[in-house]
Motif scaffolding. Sequence first.
Motif, PDB file in Angstrom:
ATOM      1  N   LYS A   1       0.869  -1.186   0.000  1.00 51.13           N
ATOM      2  CA  LYS A   1       0.000   0.000   0.000  1.00 51.13           C
ATOM      3  C   LYS A   1       0.900   1.228   0.000  1.00 51.13           C
ATOM      4  CE  LYS A   1      -4.266   1.727   0.707  1.00 51.13           C
ATOM      5  NZ  LYS A   1      -5.053   2.020  -0.487  1.00 51.13           N
ATOM      6  N   LEU A   2       0.862   2.002  -1.092  1.00 53.52           N
ATOM      7  CA  LEU A   2       1.811   3.090  -1.303  1.00 53.52           C
ATOM      8  C   LEU A   2       1.238   4.423  -0.826  1.00 53.52           C
ATOM      9  CD1 LEU A   2       3.075   2.082  -4.863  1.00 53.52           C
ATOM     10  CD2 LEU A   2       3.774   1.206  -2.613  1.00 53.52           C
ATOM     11  N   GLU A   3       1.500   4.722   0.430  1.00 54.53           N
ATOM     12  CA  GLU A   3       0.911   5.904   1.046  1.00 54.53           C
ATOM     13  C   GLU A   3       1.583   7.206   0.629  1.00 54.53           C
ATOM     14  OE1 GLU A   3      -2.013   6.172   3.570  1.00 54.53           O
ATOM     15  OE2 GLU A   3      -2.159   4.841   1.839  1.00 54.53           O
ATOM     16  N   TRP A   4       2.682   7.132  -0.106  1.00 51.61           N
ATOM     17  CA  TRP A   4       3.295   8.376  -0.561  1.00 51.61           C
ATOM     18  C   TRP A   4       2.518   9.009  -1.717  1.00 51.61           C
ATOM     19  CZ3 TRP A   4       6.893   4.056  -0.828  1.00 51.61           C
ATOM     20  CH2 TRP A   4       6.953   3.437  -2.077  1.00 51.61           C
ATOM     21  N   PHE A   5       1.452   8.357  -2.180  1.00 48.55           N
ATOM     22  CA  PHE A   5       0.586   8.983  -3.168  1.00 48.55           C
ATOM     23  C   PHE A   5      -0.398   9.970  -2.535  1.00 48.55           C
ATOM     24  CE2 PHE A   5       2.281   5.722  -5.843  1.00 48.55           C
ATOM     25  CZ  PHE A   5       2.212   6.244  -7.129  1.00 48.55           C
ATOM     26  N   ASN A   6      -0.357  10.119  -1.213  1.00 49.62           N
ATOM     27  CA  ASN A   6      -1.127  11.172  -0.554  1.00 49.62           C
ATOM     28  C   ASN A   6      -0.505  12.535  -0.865  1.00 49.62           C
ATOM     29  OD1 ASN A   6      -3.377  10.042   1.107  1.00 49.62           O
ATOM     30  ND2 ASN A   6      -1.716   8.754   1.891  1.00 49.62           N
ATOM     31  N   PRO A   7      -1.251  13.627  -0.690  1.00 48.64           N
ATOM     32  CA  PRO A   7      -0.791  14.948  -1.144  1.00 48.64           C
ATOM     33  C   PRO A   7       0.542  15.417  -0.594  1.00 48.64           C
ATOM     34  CG  PRO A   7      -3.143  15.006  -0.750  1.00 48.64           C
ATOM     35  CD  PRO A   7      -2.669  13.664  -0.279  1.00 48.64           C
ATOM     36  N   THR A   8       0.866  15.132   0.670  1.00 53.67           N
ATOM     37  CA  THR A   8       2.172  15.546   1.192  1.00 53.67           C
ATOM     38  C   THR A   8       3.150  14.377   1.253  1.00 53.67           C
ATOM     39  OG1 THR A   8       1.848  15.191   3.587  1.00 53.67           O
ATOM     40  CG2 THR A   8       0.931  17.230   2.644  1.00 53.67           C
ATOM     41  N   SER A   9       2.794  13.276   0.601  1.00 52.31           N
ATOM     42  CA  SER A   9       3.651  12.096   0.447  1.00 52.31           C
ATOM     43  C   SER A   9       3.782  11.241   1.696  1.00 52.31           C
ATOM     44  CB  SER A   9       5.050  12.483  -0.071  1.00 52.31           C
ATOM     45  OG  SER A   9       4.955  13.129  -1.316  1.00 52.31           O
ATOM     46  N   SER A  10       2.760  11.230   2.548  1.00 61.70           N
ATOM     47  CA  SER A  10       2.747  10.287   3.664  1.00 61.70           C
ATOM     48  C   SER A  10       1.316  10.007   4.102  1.00 61.70           C
ATOM     49  CB  SER A  10       3.563  10.794   4.858  1.00 61.70           C
ATOM     50  OG  SER A  10       2.769  11.527   5.769  1.00 61.70           O
ATOM     51  N   PHE A  11       1.152   8.914   4.849  1.00 62.86           N
ATOM     52  CA  PHE A  11      -0.166   8.516   5.340  1.00 62.86           C
ATOM     53  C   PHE A  11      -0.755   9.529   6.309  1.00 62.86           C
ATOM     54  CE2 PHE A  11       2.104   7.292   9.126  1.00 62.86           C
ATOM     55  CZ  PHE A  11       1.158   7.268  10.143  1.00 62.86           C
ATOM     56  N   LYS A  12       0.073  10.401   6.859  1.00 63.36           N
ATOM     57  CA  LYS A  12      -0.405  11.351   7.865  1.00 63.36           C
ATOM     58  C   LYS A  12      -1.483  12.284   7.306  1.00 63.36           C
ATOM     59  CE  LYS A  12       2.398  10.058  11.230  1.00 63.36           C
ATOM     60  NZ  LYS A  12       3.631  10.744  11.551  1.00 63.36           N
ATOM     61  N   ASP A  13      -1.568  12.405   5.984  1.00 68.92           N
ATOM     62  CA  ASP A  13      -2.598  13.257   5.385  1.00 68.92           C
ATOM     63  C   ASP A  13      -4.009  12.769   5.719  1.00 68.92           C
ATOM     64  OD1 ASP A  13      -0.554  14.709   4.301  1.00 68.92           O
ATOM     65  OD2 ASP A  13      -0.794  13.955   2.263  1.00 68.92           O
ATOM     66  N   ARG A  14      -4.154  11.475   5.889  1.00 69.36           N
ATOM     67  CA  ARG A  14      -5.476  10.934   6.225  1.00 69.36           C
ATOM     68  C   ARG A  14      -5.976  11.529   7.548  1.00 69.36           C
ATOM     69  NH1 ARG A  14      -6.743   6.259   3.303  1.00 69.36           N
ATOM     70  NH2 ARG A  14      -5.013   5.434   2.067  1.00 69.36           N
ATOM     71  N   GLY A  15      -5.140  11.424   8.570  1.00 72.02           N
ATOM     72  CA  GLY A  15      -5.535  11.947   9.873  1.00 72.02           C
ATOM     73  C   GLY A  15      -5.613  13.450   9.899  1.00 72.02           C
ATOM     74  N   ALA A  16      -4.685  14.129   9.181  1.00 73.61           N
ATOM     75  CA  ALA A  16      -4.683  15.591   9.170  1.00 73.61           C
ATOM     76  C   ALA A  16      -5.951  16.129   8.528  1.00 73.61           C
ATOM     77  CB  ALA A  16      -3.452  16.110   8.438  1.00 73.61           C
ATOM     78  N   SER A  17      -6.405  15.504   7.448  1.00 67.88           N
ATOM     79  CA  SER A  17      -7.629  15.959   6.800  1.00 67.88           C
ATOM     80  C   SER A  17      -8.818  15.889   7.757  1.00 67.88           C
ATOM     81  CB  SER A  17      -7.913  15.113   5.557  1.00 67.88           C
ATOM     82  OG  SER A  17      -9.139  15.474   4.955  1.00 67.88           O
ATOM     83  N   MET A  18      -8.943  14.764   8.454  1.00 67.58           N
ATOM     84  CA  MET A  18     -10.068  14.594   9.380  1.00 67.58           C
ATOM     85  C   MET A  18      -9.962  15.554  10.560  1.00 67.58           C
ATOM     86  SD  MET A  18     -12.826  12.773   9.658  1.00 67.58           S
ATOM     87  CE  MET A  18     -12.305  11.833   8.236  1.00 67.58           C
ATOM     88  N   MET A  19      -8.783  15.671  11.130  1.00 69.02           N
ATOM     89  CA  MET A  19      -8.580  16.514  12.308  1.00 69.02           C
ATOM     90  C   MET A  19      -8.784  17.991  11.978  1.00 69.02           C
ATOM     91  SD  MET A  19      -5.203  16.680  14.773  1.00 69.02           S
ATOM     92  CE  MET A  19      -4.094  17.170  13.440  1.00 69.02           C
ATOM     93  N   ILE A  20      -8.166  18.472  10.899  1.00 70.86           N
ATOM     94  CA  ILE A  20      -8.301  19.881  10.546  1.00 70.86           C
ATOM     95  C   ILE A  20      -9.717  20.193  10.099  1.00 70.86           C
ATOM     96  CG2 ILE A  20      -7.525  21.688   8.957  1.00 70.86           C
ATOM     97  CD1 ILE A  20      -5.518  21.060  11.175  1.00 70.86           C
ATOM     98  N   SER A  21     -10.383  19.258   9.431  1.00 68.56           N
ATOM     99  CA  SER A  21     -11.791  19.464   9.072  1.00 68.56           C
ATOM    100  C   SER A  21     -12.635  19.703  10.311  1.00 68.56           C
ATOM    101  CB  SER A  21     -12.332  18.250   8.308  1.00 68.56           C
ATOM    102  OG  SER A  21     -11.701  18.089   7.059  1.00 68.56           O
TER     103      SER A  21
END
Length: 385
Positions: A94-114
């Motif tokens: 599972k290649l999580e660097w395809f997220n916008p800032t190149s790491s899986f942390k974008d998943r949590g950041a999107s939910m938290m900042i939303s």
Amino acid sequence: MSVEQHSAVTAPDLYDRSGKRYSLDDLRWRGVDGSPLAVSALPGLRPDQIDTAERSLWRYGAALPVPAARRVSLGEGCTPMIPVNWAGRRVHFKLEWFNPTSSFKDRGASMMISHLAAHGVARVLEDSSGNGGSAVAAYAAAAGIRAKIIVPAATSAAKILQARAYGAEIELVDGTRDEVSDEAIRQSEQIHYASHNWHPMFIQGTKTIAYEMWESLGFTAPDNVVLVAGAGSNIIGCDLAFGELLAAGQIDRLPRLFVGQPEHWATIVDTFNGIDPARLGERVPTIAEGASIAHPVRLPEAVEAIRRSGGAACAVSEAEIHAAIRALSARGLYAEPTSSVAAATLDHFIETGAIAPGETTVVVLTGAGLKSAETMASVFAGPSD
């Protein structure tokens, strides 16, 4: 969270380890008992509840505690899961660097900042060894929120640059990752603490990686999920999502979680295996900087998640991490050292027979090698292992 806790679903709220409940509208980041917060039981998804027109993690909005109408999104999620020949068997990466800032942390950041933006928060504070800070800085920028990121002075220059490029204020702190966290907690008296380790909404974002595995595998669970752990948010996120799916009758078993950590930073691993983490003594710096967390905030939850899954945990050496970086790169996968711990963990459990031929195994690669350019250069400067 145990499977039993998913059985009676009511309107979600927050709770701490003492059992005290809080409203989702309460902007606290920890409970009155000082423990981290979690979101109460949410229903698992059926395939027909997925918004297939949405190409982001928000396609699973029916299983998320933030309304999609209030989202702050950069297109995170929906990352590729590719089959690779590894040790003579077919393994999915599972290649999580395809997220916008190149790491899986974008998943949590999107939910938290939303969640925080929907409640009118105008400034946030985060502490990070790199990827978390980059993600929070990016999503804060997207939401029009000011961000301050406190970072270990030894952090990769590329990761610091990325957070600064998004407009975040950067403060470098000498000392360990845990000392950086302590400084952030002190400053949280003045600035809202949007910690990827503490905030309950971050875990709600990371759980979407498991929903993607389920959907990609034809709405079935893999036999095994292999993860690197620092604070353990992917462990807990996978446990949460697969538990929701099990309670909803969408899968018939939990996948086993196989977790690896650098040998001198193996608090989750040692605790799971009944070893006193204090045996480690003085911490030795690791090439896998994103996993160098001595005191994970959600340690009991991470350990219980591995145990509940029937999985296992191991510590890997620096030499094994170097070898894993090379092995991944030889297959066209340029993973940062922290991610490569997962590949070293895969090797370990293949060798022990815990991961058997014919099983469906997913390995999560959390971030790109491009984010650790100096460290990657040191790996490839020496002779091949």
